[in-house]
Design a protein around this motif. Sequence first.
Motif, mmCIF file in Angstrom:
data_model
loop_
_atom_site.group_PDB
_atom_site.id
_atom_site.type_symbol
_atom_site.label_atom_id
_atom_site.label_comp_id
_atom_site.label_asym_id
_atom_site.label_seq_id
_atom_site.Cartn_x
_atom_site.Cartn_y
_atom_site.Cartn_z
ATOM 1 N N ILE A 54 33.869 37.875 43.878
ATOM 2 C CA ILE A 54 34.501 39.485 42.882
ATOM 3 C C ILE A 54 35.728 40.257 44.005
ATOM 4 O O ILE A 54 36.307 41.394 43.193
ATOM 5 N N ASN A 55 35.692 39.769 45.016
ATOM 6 C CA ASN A 55 37.111 40.403 46.144
ATOM 7 C C ASN A 55 37.802 39.978 45.658
ATOM 8 O O ASN A 55 39.185 40.019 46.564
ATOM 9 N N LEU A 56 37.779 38.987 44.872
ATOM 10 C CA LEU A 56 39.517 37.893 44.306
ATOM 11 C C LEU A 56 40.081 38.707 43.895
ATOM 12 O O LEU A 56 40.392 39.314 43.292
ATOM 13 N N ASN A 57 41.617 38.329 44.373
ATOM 14 C CA ASN A 57 42.548 38.974 43.671
ATOM 15 C C ASN A 57 42.567 38.703 42.196
ATOM 16 O O ASN A 57 42.530 37.175 40.946
ATOM 17 N N GLY A 58 42.786 39.862 41.195
ATOM 18 C CA GLY A 58 42.506 39.574 39.383
ATOM 19 C C GLY A 58 41.030 40.043 38.806
ATOM 20 O O GLY A 58 40.462 39.798 37.683
ATOM 21 N N VAL A 59 40.269 40.387 40.345
ATOM 22 C CA VAL A 59 39.059 40.838 39.454
ATOM 23 C C VAL A 59 38.798 42.170 39.798
ATOM 24 O O VAL A 59 39.744 42.641 40.784
ATOM 25 N N MET A 60 38.752 43.608 38.622
ATOM 26 C CA MET A 60 38.572 44.866 39.007
ATOM 27 C C MET A 60 37.995 45.136 37.839
ATOM 28 O O MET A 60 37.204 44.245 36.658
ATOM 29 N N GLY A 79 43.446 33.010 47.816
ATOM 30 C CA GLY A 79 42.623 34.273 47.107
ATOM 31 C C GLY A 79 43.019 35.213 45.504
ATOM 32 O O GLY A 79 42.138 35.704 45.528
#
Lengths: 298, 497
Positions: B253-259, B373
């Motif tokens: 859930i902390n990858l770039n593109g998750v919000m 990432g």
Amino acid sequence: MYKILEKQVLSDVTKLMVVEAPHVARKARAGQFVIVIADEQGERIPLTIADHDRAAGTITLIFQEVGKSTQQMGELDVGDGFYSVAGPLGHPTEVELYGTVICVAGGVGIAPMYPITRELKAAGNHVITIMGARNKSLLFWEEKMRAVSDELIVCTDDGSYGRKALVTEPLKEILAARAAGGDEVKKVWAIGPTIMMKFVSAATAPFETPTVVSLNTIMVDGTGMCGGCRVAMTDGAKFVCVDGPEFDGHKVDWDNLLSRIQFYKAEEQQAIEHWQHAEDHECNLDVAARELAASGES
Amino acid sequence: MAELTNRERMQIQRQEMPTQEPEARVGNFDEVALGLTWELARLEAERCLQCAKPHCVDGCPVGVTIPQFIKALREGDFEGAVRAMQQKNNLPAICGRVCPQESQCEAYCILAKRGQSVAIGRLERFVGDYSIRENSNPPVPAPPTGRKVAVVGSGPAGLTCGMDLAKLGHKVTIFESLHLPGGVLIYGIPEFRLPKSIIQAELKKAVDYLGIELRTDHVIGNTYTLDELLEEYDAVFMGTGAGLPSFMRIPGINLNGVMSANEFLTRVNLMKGYRFPEYDTPVKVGRAVAVIGAGNVAMDAARSALRLQTLHAERQRLTAADEPIAAGEVHVVYRRSRAEVPAREEEFHHAEEEGVIFDFLTNPIAILGDERGNVRAMRCIRMELGEPDASGRRSPMPIEGSEFDMPVDTVIFALGTSPNPIVFTGAQGLERTKHGTVVADHETGRTNKPGVWAGGDVVTGAATVISAMGAGKRAAADIHRFLSDPASEEGRSKKED
């Protein structure tokens, strides 16, 4: 509109502004931050409160011009103002009497470190301050820092002023010397670029010296609403805006954080180009795009 | 028009509201539903049977006198329609757009049993828009009572409560943490469903005519605490909503593109990210977007993502004519089936029309990243519906061995929200549930803390705009009773200016 009452140029790219914001000044404490918006089209950017004056109803903000928003803010003058200043936000720094402590401040991080250093000193700690920057022109507040520190070490990456070293070098020396002498450092604070805070945390880890870092992440509202500022910690994800901004440096997943703060790099570049271009003339492409997108604003 | 018989009224078809065509509207953020014309509104108003005991009113959380406003409307008495409306509803142009009428007033309409209910929501919007356009019947406050009320939060609950109290002559100050008032109306609901100009027009009434003081940039809990407000005000209403986003507890859930949908929608709506770089706040949406959840917020996020993709492709076409790109695709991933979709029917329908792809009975179990990432895929598992659970809904169970990877570069979580805890700092003794919501009486909004009322999502958890308005309204009535009671005058002198 929050009026700018004073402006100082601390370096080519570092500006200090004293801003009228009584609602923030009345409660502000060291370690807290505000969200600032330059103008109606502006973005919400978090800035640490470098100082405050409750009687005057003012706060002091110091920022480095790194992107479009901070460059634009840097062009503002006394008499101009910010569109929005919200805060104070985040938890204040916890200050107690610990004994010997080290404050490590890098670049524009010198500004938010100053009030923390001052409070640590006032609480009776033996304060060793290490301040550094890439080069001499990015350093400021040496004398102010000296006045609230028991020992002060200044270094630059390129040796243009003070000792030619990264801040972690004197840090490691002091930690080792004090540990050997049985007079160990009780706590370390680090504020500066993320990469610096990562290496400060790595340097203190072998000594198990508690290390507090103040994180600066992507953030929109600053009140816990968006979650854009979430940081992976060994004990779960935390929000910098409401759980921080200060955290135990030994628990932060630094590589994830370093990756996350790069997410909007391309857009930051695009914003700067667009802005510099717009200083000359309005681009026809923008006119077209505006007509395309903005028809719903009527 | 001559007076119609009931039989004739029942022969009139329910009037459809003109909308922008799906192909056109995915390329802009303009409002989708265009509103009834006077011709259509009059015909629709003629359908109302003017029941002696109208059930529709029972279905309205604020009790709008529906038959009265419809009667005035069909007689061409627009001012009368506005007056009837404003007895109960301060914000008709907003409610007419975002209320789930099909499960409220319209569900109770007698005609619903015989086919199609009167389109009450569309008529409400017509009256609200008329009222804004003509600035008709501006509210007039009662003579000042000298009592002061602090309202925390300028969303639907706070606005309604504040406006009702100001009409009664109390001095109202609304505190808002963001730089613009409106709460979820301004940061959450997209322009294409509720134009900002409508919110601004409704808010202008509050400020100009009712003398409500609006203090933006005030984060209650930090800037002032609730306990500090109680020293200065005779009563405090908390309408701080449910602003804290939820993420699934899955890897990645902390990858770039998750919000969160909150972040995505705040960037798009409040910060006008769809106009970047003219506006400074960027909003990034990839070519393959997965929105997790199927509520109204999920529909808003998915439809906003589609629009951003289309605008991005259009911009690309303008700059690099030889390399046109496909706009991309947006998926809504939901662990239950079509029948359980919690979004309003209209929102679901609009999303489907616009090309949102629905993946039902599908649940994410991990988000996968690349070496930098960034999100590259979402691992999902197929679900099947089991026995009904405590809520009566059939609970989804994973089908063993059905895992698959969905290639996506953006993941938006729209899984509901809970109250933002900042406001509870310095609110000593205020009782809350284990879910973090405030315990308040449903009828009065009273909390266990003297002088403090609460209503809206901060009490119920994420719900609807109109239920928040209803709570704000009931609390305002009770605060007024409290302030009118001579016993509450005690200690008043210390709070005077």
